[in-house]
Design a protein around this motif. Structure first.
Motif, short mmCIF file in Angstrom:
data_model
loop_
_atom_site.label_atom_id
_atom_site.label_comp_id
_atom_site.label_asym_id
_atom_site.label_seq_id
_atom_site.Cartn_x
_atom_site.Cartn_y
_atom_site.Cartn_z
N UNK B 98 -21.13 39.81 61.10
CA UNK B 98 -20.39 39.70 59.84
C UNK B 98 -19.59 38.40 59.80
N UNK B 99 -19.88 37.59 58.81
CA UNK B 99 -19.04 36.43 58.49
C UNK B 99 -18.17 36.89 57.34
N UNK B 134 -20.41 43.37 63.91
CA UNK B 134 -20.04 42.33 64.87
C UNK B 134 -19.25 41.24 64.15
N UNK B 135 -17.94 41.29 64.26
CA UNK B 135 -17.07 40.33 63.57
C UNK B 135 -17.21 38.96 64.23
N UNK B 136 -17.55 37.97 63.44
CA UNK B 136 -17.71 36.63 64.01
C UNK B 136 -16.53 35.75 63.63
N UNK B 137 -15.72 35.36 64.63
CA UNK B 137 -14.70 34.34 64.35
C UNK B 137 -15.42 33.03 64.08
N UNK B 138 -15.09 32.39 62.97
CA UNK B 138 -15.65 31.06 62.71
C UNK B 138 -14.58 30.02 63.01
N UNK B 139 -15.01 28.80 63.32
CA UNK B 139 -14.07 27.71 63.55
C UNK B 139 -13.09 27.61 62.37
N UNK B 140 -11.82 27.31 62.66
CA UNK B 140 -10.82 27.23 61.60
C UNK B 140 -11.17 26.23 60.49
N UNK B 141 -12.10 25.32 60.73
CA UNK B 141 -12.48 24.40 59.66
C UNK B 141 -13.13 25.18 58.51
N UNK B 165 -18.30 51.06 69.97
CA UNK B 165 -19.66 51.18 69.43
C UNK B 165 -19.69 50.86 67.94
N UNK B 166 -18.54 50.85 67.29
CA UNK B 166 -18.52 50.68 65.83
C UNK B 166 -18.25 49.24 65.41
N UNK B 167 -17.33 48.58 66.12
CA UNK B 167 -16.96 47.21 65.73
C UNK B 167 -16.86 46.34 66.98
N UNK B 168 -17.61 45.24 66.98
CA UNK B 168 -17.59 44.29 68.08
C UNK B 168 -17.20 42.91 67.61
N UNK B 194 -16.69 45.04 73.75
CA UNK B 194 -16.90 44.69 72.35
C UNK B 194 -17.67 43.38 72.15
N UNK B 195 -18.21 42.77 73.20
CA UNK B 195 -18.97 41.54 72.96
C UNK B 195 -20.34 41.91 72.39
#
Lengths: 277, 277
Positions: B98-99, B134-141, B165-168, B194-195
């Motif tokens: 997820x973005x 799967x929460x994806x941290x994106x670069x702060x840019x 198992x629900x959120x990584x 959670x990876x």
């Protein structure tokens, strides 16, 4: 001091002006402070620069900038930063902004370690001159090429071994607005009395092709100046508020118009949160 | 599973290939896994996509991507993300990347709050389908226009109310390499199991004019893959390693050459740290 009186023109915002022109434009606009860059100071010479500023009744809110401590040549870095400390002292400002430098290879941890080591060598010289080393976290987009300090949290960790009068941190909205730990960082910086400078400009969407010149006039981007300014106020900061904008369009605009716009946006977006509460 | 067998081709790296072509190229190159984007799946249809991947003996390491939860239209966001969850389940992958979306106005805190609220509505549906968000941290840019999650720390905070198992969280070197709290973030993500995905590509200097396509092949930029991979390994991650590169030059290169280079760089720069220690 009223919010109105705390607005400071960083000379980068009116890039095409000489120091004399910038000082006179700031004074004519009723500003009380200016934040010069070292290249503008060097052009007229340090003593004339100092006289110019003070003859026009301005405070020097900070000197931009020393730093670039992460390269392999330690001697060159120390020599240049000692000179910057002397310049800050002569100009009568307590705050020397440091942009600490990027990663010259692939070893980010080692680059950060060189900042630690070189700060240790510079702090006594700064303290002797009554100057504070103001560590500026830059937006992570600049981590590779300009500053391995990307957050207020890391700046505070590097400042921690030293007294608050020796090492401070810069809060620049463009660089830190995205930080999930921004509120905690600003509060901690205030509690430690380490906020050296509060600088404001906006994050534009879309960005300019070169992120360096993608800084916008307050109100032209996505930053909530009310929210961040309230954090800075709550943290007890009562110093000057510098407007430092790198932007080709702003640089191409008549500097008097730029200064007028800056004053208006500051009044509308920043000043109310500096005094409210 | 040996390091060699964990390399996965994200379809964005060979952008010009159809899903069938990418699957066949990956299989021919001896890869065991692929990370498809939803647009490539949609082109052939979900059922054919699923059959294609499995007939060629590949695992689906993750599905890219759902998200964009920060807009004003909640219904549209939920509908699209439920569909993405179904697609991930049909493709047989547990991990839906997820973005989460940017800041549509100037209220970053409110945008983050919408992520919280909409996650709450999506998690039960994901769990019912055996899919992890799967929460994806994106670069702060990209904070303004793509993802208000900029750090692993924030991703973990948003994941905290839910079982592992629900959120990584996704660890993508390009997005997180600069983070002063990277080691702690990866360790915590591993400890919590959670990876969801480890993705690798490099940070180029200078950047491309559009930061979106400034991602480079491992070894072409400033990232220390050994150091970050060692953190991921120490955190207990034993899943696939996706190579996801957005880069006009890579996209213009013969995809077989790209895959060969990717394998070689993975062998040289990533794999040794996946198994060492």
């Amino acid at each position: 001091m009223s919010a109105e009186r705390r607005l400071s023109l960083n000379t980068m915002t009116t890039k095409r002006l000489t120091l004399r022109e910038a000082v006179e434009a700031a004074a004519a606009a009723g500003l009380e402070a200016i934040g010069p860059w070292r290249d503008r100071v060097a052009e007229v010479g340090l003593d004339i620069a100092s006289k110019l500023v003070h003859d026009n009744g301005l405070r020097v809110s900070s000197l931009c900038r020393g730093g670039f401590l992460t390269g392999y040549d330690e001697d060159a870095a120390l020599v240049d930063n000692r000179r910057a400390i002397e310049e800050a002292a002569t100009l009568g400002t307590r705050e020397l902004v440091l942009v600490v430098g990027g990663v010259p290879d692939r070893d980010l941890a080692a680059a950060r370690q060189r900042v630690v080591q070189r700060l240790e060598k510079l702090v006594p010289y700064a303290v002797d001159h009554g100057v504070r080393l103001a560590l500026e976290p830059l937006h992570p987009v600049f981590c590779a090429d300009r500053a391995v300090i990307s957050t207020i949290g890391l700046a505070l960790a590097l400042a921690a071994p030293y007294p608050a009068e020796a090492v401070g941190v810069v809060v620049d909205t463009f660089h830190v607005w995205w930080d999930p730990q921004l509120a905690e960082g600003i509060a901690a910086a205030g509690e430690q009395d380490r906020i050296s400078s509060y600088q404001v400009c906006d994050w534009l969407v879309p960005m300019a092709a070169d992120p360096l010149v993608s800084r916008g006039m307050m109100g032209d981007g996505v930053i909530d100046f009310g929210a961040i300014t309230a954090m800075v106020r709550a943290a007890g900061y009562d110093g000057d508020v510098e407007v430092e904008i790198f932007n080709e369009e702003v640089w191409a605009t008549d500097p008097d118009v730029v200064i007028d716009t800056m004053k208006q946006r500051y009044r509308d977006l920043v000043a109310p949160s500096l005094t409210a509460g």
